[in-house]
Design a protein around this motif. Structure first.
Motif, PDB file in Angstrom:
ATOM      1  N   PRO A 225      16.126  -6.844  48.902  1.00  0.00           N
ATOM      2  CA  PRO A 225      15.618  -6.845  47.520  1.00  0.00           C
ATOM      3  C   PRO A 225      14.123  -7.161  47.485  1.00  0.00           C
ATOM      4  N   VAL A 226      13.445  -6.523  46.548  1.00  0.00           N
ATOM      5  CA  VAL A 226      12.018  -6.762  46.348  1.00  0.00           C
ATOM      6  C   VAL A 226      11.829  -7.125  44.883  1.00  0.00           C
ATOM      7  N   ALA A 227      11.146  -8.233  44.634  1.00  0.00           N
ATOM      8  CA  ALA A 227      10.887  -8.664  43.259  1.00  0.00           C
ATOM      9  C   ALA A 227       9.396  -8.800  43.039  1.00  0.00           C
ATOM     10  N   GLY A 228       9.006  -8.635  41.794  1.00  0.00           N
ATOM     11  CA  GLY A 228       7.601  -8.793  41.450  1.00  0.00           C
ATOM     12  C   GLY A 228       7.227 -10.265  41.400  1.00  0.00           C
ATOM     13  N   PRO A 229       5.956 -10.544  41.209  1.00  0.00           N
ATOM     14  CA  PRO A 229       5.499 -11.940  41.178  1.00  0.00           C
ATOM     15  C   PRO A 229       5.969 -12.660  39.912  1.00  0.00           C
ATOM     16  N   ASN A 230       6.019 -13.968  40.001  1.00  0.00           N
ATOM     17  CA  ASN A 230       6.312 -14.852  38.868  1.00  0.00           C
ATOM     18  C   ASN A 230       7.741 -14.715  38.361  1.00  0.00           C
ATOM     19  N   SER A 231       7.897 -14.434  37.109  1.00  0.00           N
ATOM     20  CA  SER A 231       9.171 -14.488  36.407  1.00  0.00           C
ATOM     21  C   SER A 231      10.169 -13.417  36.840  1.00  0.00           C
ATOM     22  N   ARG A 232      11.381 -13.847  37.215  1.00  0.00           N
ATOM     23  CA  ARG A 232      12.449 -12.892  37.544  1.00  0.00           C
ATOM     24  C   ARG A 232      12.915 -12.175  36.281  1.00  0.00           C
ATOM     25  N   LYS A 233      12.673 -12.771  35.119  1.00  0.00           N
ATOM     26  CA  LYS A 233      13.076 -12.129  33.864  1.00  0.00           C
ATOM     27  C   LYS A 233      12.306 -10.820  33.661  1.00  0.00           C
ATOM     28  N   TYR A 234      11.025 -10.835  33.980  1.00  0.00           N
ATOM     29  CA  TYR A 234      10.188  -9.656  33.774  1.00  0.00           C
ATOM     30  C   TYR A 234      10.025  -8.812  35.040  1.00  0.00           C
ATOM     31  N   ASN A 235      10.338  -9.383  36.195  1.00  0.00           N
ATOM     32  CA  ASN A 235      10.215  -8.681  37.472  1.00  0.00           C
ATOM     33  C   ASN A 235      11.473  -8.922  38.311  1.00  0.00           C
ATOM     34  N   PRO A 236      12.610  -8.370  37.901  1.00  0.00           N
ATOM     35  CA  PRO A 236      13.865  -8.639  38.621  1.00  0.00           C
ATOM     36  C   PRO A 236      13.859  -8.019  40.016  1.00  0.00           C
ATOM     37  N   PRO A 237      14.698  -8.549  40.907  1.00  0.00           N
ATOM     38  CA  PRO A 237      14.779  -7.976  42.251  1.00  0.00           C
ATOM     39  C   PRO A 237      15.390  -6.572  42.212  1.00  0.00           C
ATOM     40  N   ILE A 238      14.790  -5.663  42.948  1.00  0.00           N
ATOM     41  CA  ILE A 238      15.256  -4.276  43.048  1.00  0.00           C
ATOM     42  C   ILE A 238      15.681  -4.039  44.496  1.00  0.00           C
ATOM     43  N   THR A 239      16.888  -3.511  44.668  1.00  0.00           N
ATOM     44  CA  THR A 239      17.431  -3.215  45.996  1.00  0.00           C
ATOM     45  C   THR A 239      17.652  -1.711  46.091  1.00  0.00           C
ATOM     46  N   ARG A 240      17.405  -1.150  47.272  1.00  0.00           N
ATOM     47  CA  ARG A 240      17.633   0.287  47.489  1.00  0.00           C
ATOM     48  C   ARG A 240      18.634   0.481  48.607  1.00  0.00           C
ATOM     49  N   TRP A 241      19.588   1.371  48.358  1.00  0.00           N
ATOM     50  CA  TRP A 241      20.541   1.800  49.376  1.00  0.00           C
ATOM     51  C   TRP A 241      20.303   3.271  49.631  1.00  0.00           C
ATOM     52  N   ASP A 242      20.232   3.653  50.894  1.00  0.00           N
ATOM     53  CA  ASP A 242      20.012   5.058  51.259  1.00  0.00           C
ATOM     54  C   ASP A 242      21.295   5.684  51.796  1.00  0.00           C
ATOM     55  N   TYR A 243      21.673   6.800  51.196  1.00  0.00           N
ATOM     56  CA  TYR A 243      22.766   7.646  51.657  1.00  0.00           C
ATOM     57  C   TYR A 243      22.140   8.950  52.147  1.00  0.00           C
ATOM     58  N   PRO A 244      22.869   9.795  52.880  1.00  0.00           N
ATOM     59  CA  PRO A 244      22.267  11.033  53.391  1.00  0.00           C
ATOM     60  C   PRO A 244      21.698  11.947  52.292  1.00  0.00           C
TER      61      PRO A 244
ATOM     62  N   PHE B  18      21.153  11.000  48.890  1.00  0.00           N
ATOM     63  CA  PHE B  18      20.487  10.340  47.775  1.00  0.00           C
ATOM     64  C   PHE B  18      20.206   8.879  48.095  1.00  0.00           C
ATOM     65  N   SER B  19      19.391   8.261  47.238  1.00  0.00           N
ATOM     66  CA  SER B  19      19.128   6.820  47.298  1.00  0.00           C
ATOM     67  C   SER B  19      19.522   6.223  45.962  1.00  0.00           C
ATOM     68  N   VAL B  20      20.053   4.994  46.002  1.00  0.00           N
ATOM     69  CA  VAL B  20      20.472   4.299  44.789  1.00  0.00           C
ATOM     70  C   VAL B  20      19.614   3.050  44.647  1.00  0.00           C
ATOM     71  N   TYR B  21      19.099   2.808  43.429  1.00  0.00           N
ATOM     72  CA  TYR B  21      18.272   1.646  43.139  1.00  0.00           C
ATOM     73  C   TYR B  21      19.054   0.705  42.219  1.00  0.00           C
ATOM     74  N   PHE B  22      19.117  -0.558  42.617  1.00  0.00           N
ATOM     75  CA  PHE B  22      19.849  -1.561  41.860  1.00  0.00           C
ATOM     76  C   PHE B  22      18.892  -2.607  41.312  1.00  0.00           C
ATOM     77  N   GLU B  23      19.154  -3.053  40.090  1.00  0.00           N
ATOM     78  CA  GLU B  23      18.491  -4.232  39.528  1.00  0.00           C
ATOM     79  C   GLU B  23      19.556  -5.310  39.553  1.00  0.00           C
ATOM     80  N   TYR B  24      19.289  -6.368  40.291  1.00  0.00           N
ATOM     81  CA  TYR B  24      20.315  -7.361  40.632  1.00  0.00           C
ATOM     82  C   TYR B  24      21.426  -6.612  41.359  1.00  0.00           C
ATOM     83  N   ASN B  25      22.605  -6.404  40.755  1.00  0.00           N
ATOM     84  CA  ASN B  25      23.646  -5.667  41.479  1.00  0.00           C
ATOM     85  C   ASN B  25      24.187  -4.477  40.690  1.00  0.00           C
ATOM     86  N   HIS B  26      23.384  -3.962  39.752  1.00  0.00           N
ATOM     87  CA  HIS B  26      23.806  -2.799  38.964  1.00  0.00           C
ATOM     88  C   HIS B  26      22.810  -1.643  39.126  1.00  0.00           C
TER      89      HIS B  26
END
Length: 114
Positions: A65-84, A86-94
């Motif tokens: 996960p990669v999050a922006g600086p300071n507040s998690r409210k305004y810069n939530p962690p984003i996670t990327r999963w790669d499939y052959p 496509f790629s899926v981007y998650f904010e927290y776990n959605h």
């Protein structure tokens, strides 16, 4: 004679321009059609990580996960999963987005994030 050659040169230039425009438009339509077809098979926004893994299996790669600086409210962690395909981007776990992969390495499109 000069007027005829000038007219012929102008006609050739216009014909070449129209031909180039038609070729570019056809390629754009094909890319758009491919993306529309593939978008229907991509994960839907709002699905959980568990739902994605159950439906599509284990991804080839899970990025940290990669999050922006300071507040998690305004810069939530984003996670990327790669499939052959496509790629899926998650904010927290959605899912917030899913992006189709290039069909060929030389396909022109967005540059992958490194």
């Amino acid at each position: 004679m000069k007027a005829q050659s000038h007219t012929l040169a102008l006609a050739l230039a216009l014909a070449t321009g129209l031909l180039l425009q038609a070729t570019t438009a056809s390629a754009d339509i094909l890319l758009v059609e491919r993306v529309q077809v593939e978008s229907a098979a991509l994960p839907a926004r709002g699905q959980s990580m568990a739902q994605i893994e159950a439906a599509y299996g284990v991804p080839q790669r899970k990025h940290a996960p990669v999050a922006g600086p300071n507040s998690r409210k305004y810069n939530p962690p984003i996670t990327r999963w790669d499939y052959p395909a496509f790629s899926v981007y998650f904010e927290y776990n959605h899912v917030v987005d899913a992006v189709a992969a290039k069909s060929q390495p030389d396909e022109i499109g967005p540059k992958p994030v490194q």
